[in-house]
Design an enzyme around this catalytic site. Structure first.
Site, short mmCIF file in Angstrom:
data_model
loop_
_atom_site.label_atom_id
_atom_site.label_comp_id
_atom_site.label_asym_id
_atom_site.label_seq_id
_atom_site.Cartn_x
_atom_site.Cartn_y
_atom_site.Cartn_z
CG HIS A 254 -1.77 1.20 1.28
ND1 HIS A 254 -2.97 1.29 0.61
CD2 HIS A 254 -1.55 2.40 1.83
CE1 HIS A 254 -3.45 2.49 0.78
NE2 HIS A 254 -2.62 3.19 1.53
CD GLU B 116 -3.87 -12.07 -15.88
OE1 GLU B 116 -2.97 -11.36 -15.42
OE2 GLU B 116 -5.05 -11.96 -15.49
CG ASP C 179 -0.64 -12.81 -12.93
OD1 ASP C 179 -0.03 -13.29 -11.96
OD2 ASP C 179 -1.55 -11.97 -12.81
CB CYS D 151 -1.75 -3.73 -19.05
SG CYS D 151 -2.55 -5.27 -18.60
C1 PEP Z 1 -0.34 -8.72 -15.09
O1 PEP Z 1 -0.53 -9.83 -14.58
O2 PEP Z 1 0.57 -8.47 -15.89
C2 PEP Z 1 -1.19 -7.57 -14.73
C3 PEP Z 1 -1.07 -6.42 -15.35
O3 PEP Z 1 -2.08 -7.72 -13.73
P1 PEP Z 1 -1.72 -7.74 -12.15
O4 PEP Z 1 -0.32 -7.22 -11.99
O5 PEP Z 1 -2.75 -6.87 -11.52
O6 PEP Z 1 -1.87 -9.18 -11.81
MG MG Z 2 -2.35 -10.31 -13.61
#
Ligand code: PEP
Ligand code: MG
Length: 595
Positions: A201, A443, A467, A514
């Site tokens: 956080h 992912e 992921d 992303c």
């Molecule tokens: C990812 O897994 O790349 C992603 C953007 O989602 P998070 O980091 O929220 O799992």
């Molecule tokens: Mg993810």
């Protein structure tokens, strides 16, 4: 890359994790967030009721203080940040805590401080035994409220920073939510903590406040003196103290360079992300809280490539209502208009849990009830969120994205729930965009292998490299011991990204990325060559990513990628990229400046 200052001068360097970029030099303010010492003396029968009154007065004062902080935070950062105080305020009315403490004072004729710590200790013990991850996380809040009450009872200043009259760098073991929430940018120039990771956080807060921060240093509070001049280097992830003038001078220069570098980068903010040979990319921002949409715009994001909605659900004791979610999504959609906002449905499980959610302890949470699996298992919660997103779509361009998909049935089931949400809104006479884009996070390796089939069901893909790397390489993304194996340049990962883009191209659907990889300058060299439609990353990284795109050509990026795809190890790929980077962009990378 290790930071070696020995050639420059004398300094003590404590390594940690870079949580928020930038360099800051200032006076250390060591925060005592630990519990104060309590007295074990017995009090006379005549003083017992006074002790009870003192305790109740401390509760009232603490409540007043937290209410003031909540109001201030609401003004500065909005209701979502402010809400983190609600759990604490509720605890100040909890009969287990209040009656339990009063009973102890009377029965044991002890000081209120001791009665309070014993009462809290008992509650924490019971909660620590539960299998409920969420309840166990609340122990942290209980300890925080206990510390605040003790500070009031013992007449000690608490760590809420309200009385700071000079700019400081906070040095603390940890920064509880109620403390980070009261950091006002004018006073807190940066911070360093002993615990925490990039997604804790405090780190998220530092990035949204745009102050440099280093976390996870293990030891720091004992190393410095109150008021000592120290340096937080949020680029390299180090905390520097005990330095001589040469090192100070060095860091002043680095700081100036970094600020100029940032200004320079921000100049590209209004230019398109287009390569030298005319290949255009969309640049999106990843945000955790609605308030970050402003920062996204300031840093040149055209849209939001990932809105991690779970942060609306975390750090509170209830599930946000449809209206509350609608307001949050609508705010972001309106801020970013005419740009699009990809709103990802709740991605809990793994290392994130929500209140009121039915989460049992799992042996392998990342392989467990997570992402779309969780939402499909909680239809009421899911439909509530989908209705809120749909309603927000009436105010701009919202797109819906499902996380952690690994089978076609999940997409079909999720679309059915979406249809039910639409029907409910029609009955209720509420507006929403129709059609609305539906996409998935790619992912899991299964999603890549079946990408062509999945592409026929959705309008877009967004590659979640964080992921995808963990599931492809079988490396827990949060485990220090195997962190050396977590490799975004691993050829297996690169090939999966290539295959995803190919499948998307073949079926003419939009594809973005992303994960953190999209904000890594070296990886960007490869991602340009992949031919993605969009790159989405933290707002702070966007100007640098844009500069790299603008100063490279699509043709040369494709060559770089083709060569990387022939390689068989991640380290080979990394070396290949480093060579190209050093040759082409000696001026671009912030991290390079330090080496
Ligand atoms: C990812 O897994 O790349 C992603 C953007 O989602 P998070 O980091 O929220 O799992
Ligand atoms: Mg993810």
């Amino acid at each position: 890359m290790r930071l070696d200052l020995s050639e420059i001068g004398r300094a003590m360097v404590i390594e940690g994790i870079p949580a928020s970029p930038g360099i800051v030099i200032g006076k250390a303010f060591i925060m005592d967030t630990q519990r104060p010492h309590v007295s074990h003396e017995t009090i006379s029968p005549g003083n017992v009721e006074r002790e009870v009154e003192d305790f109740m007065a401390a509760v009232a004062d603490t409540r007043g203080l937290l209410e003031r902080l909540r109001a201030k935070l609401k003004d500065e950062l909005g209701e979502n940040h402010a809400r983190m105080f609600d759990a604490h305020l509720m605890m100040l009315e909890d009969s287990m805590i209040l009656d339990g403490t009063v009973k102890r004072i009377r029965e044991k004729r002890c000081r209120a401080s001791l009665a309070l710590t014993e009462t809290m200790g008992q509650i924490i013990k019971v909660m620590g035994r539960t299998d409920d991850e969420y309840l166990r996380d609340r122990i942290y809040d209980i300890k925080d409220i206990e510390r605040r009450l003790l500070m009031q009872l013992l007449g000690r200043k608490d760590g809420c920073l309200d009385d700071l009259d000079a700019e400081v760098i906070i040095v603390a073991h940890d920064l509880p939510a109620t403390v980070t929430a009261s950091m006002r940018r004018e006073r807190v120039k940066g911070f360093v903590t002993e615990v925490g990771g990039r997604t804790s956080h405090a780190s998220i807060m530092a990035r949204s406040l745009e102050i440099p921060a280093v976390v996870g240093t293990h030891s720091v509070t004992d190393a410095v003196d109150q008021g000592e001049t120290v340096i937080v280097d949020g680029i390299m992830g180090v905390f520097v103290h005990g330095f001589d003038d040469a090192v100070l001078e060095y860091y002043r220069d680095r700081q100036k360079e970094y600020e100029e570098f940032e200004e320079q980068l921000l100049l590209v903010k209004d230019y398109p992300a287009v390569t030298r040979d005319g290949h255009k990319f969309e640049l999106g921002a990843n945000i955790e809280l609605p308030e970050e949409a402003d920062s996204a715009k300031r840093h040149g994001a055209e849209g939001i490539g990932l809105f991690r909605t779970e942060y609306l659900f975390i750090a509170r004791d209830d599930i946000p209502s449809e209206d509350e979610q609608y307001e949050a999504y609508r705010g972001v959609v309106e801020t970013m208009a005419p740009g699009s906002v990809i709103i990802r449905t709740l991605d809990v499980g793994g290392d994130k849990f929500v209140a009121g959610g039915e989460h049992e302890r799992e042996a392998n949470p990342y392989l467990g009830w997570r992402g779309i699996r969780y939402s499909l298992g909680q239809p009421n919660l899911f439909i509530r969120q989908l209705k809120a997103i749909l309603r927000a779509s009436a105010h701009g361009k919202a797109r819906i994205m499902f996380p952690m998909v690994s089978s076609l049935n999940e997409i079909r089931d999720a679309k059915q729930v979406l249809e039910a949400a639409r029907q409910q809104l029609i009955i209720e006479g509420k507006q929403f965009a129709d059609p609305i884009d539906i996409g998935i996070m790619v992912e899991t390796p299964a999603a890549v292998v079946l990408a062509e089939a999945f592409a026929t069901e959705v309008d877009f893909f967004s590659i979640g490299s964080n992921d995808l790397i963990q599931y492809t390489l079988a490396v827990d993304r949060g485990n220090d011991r195997v962190a050396y194996l977590y490799d975004q340049y691993h050829p297996a990962v690169l090939r999966l990204i290539r295959d995803t883009v190919r499948a998307a191209r073949k079926h003419k659907i939009w594809v973005g990325i992303c994960g953190e990889m999209a904000g890594d300058p070296l990886a960007v060299l490869l991602l340009i060559g992949m031919g993605l439609d969009e790159l989405s990353t933290s707002p702070l990284m966007l100007p640098e990513v844009k500069s790299i795109i603008r100063s490279t050509s699509y043709r040369s990026a494709r060559k770089t990628l083709a060569k990387a795809l022939e390689m068989t190890t991640g380290s080979e790929v990394r070396r290949h990229l480093e060579q190209i980077f050093k040759k082409r962009y000696p001026e671009i990378s912030a991290t390079e400046m330090i080496s």
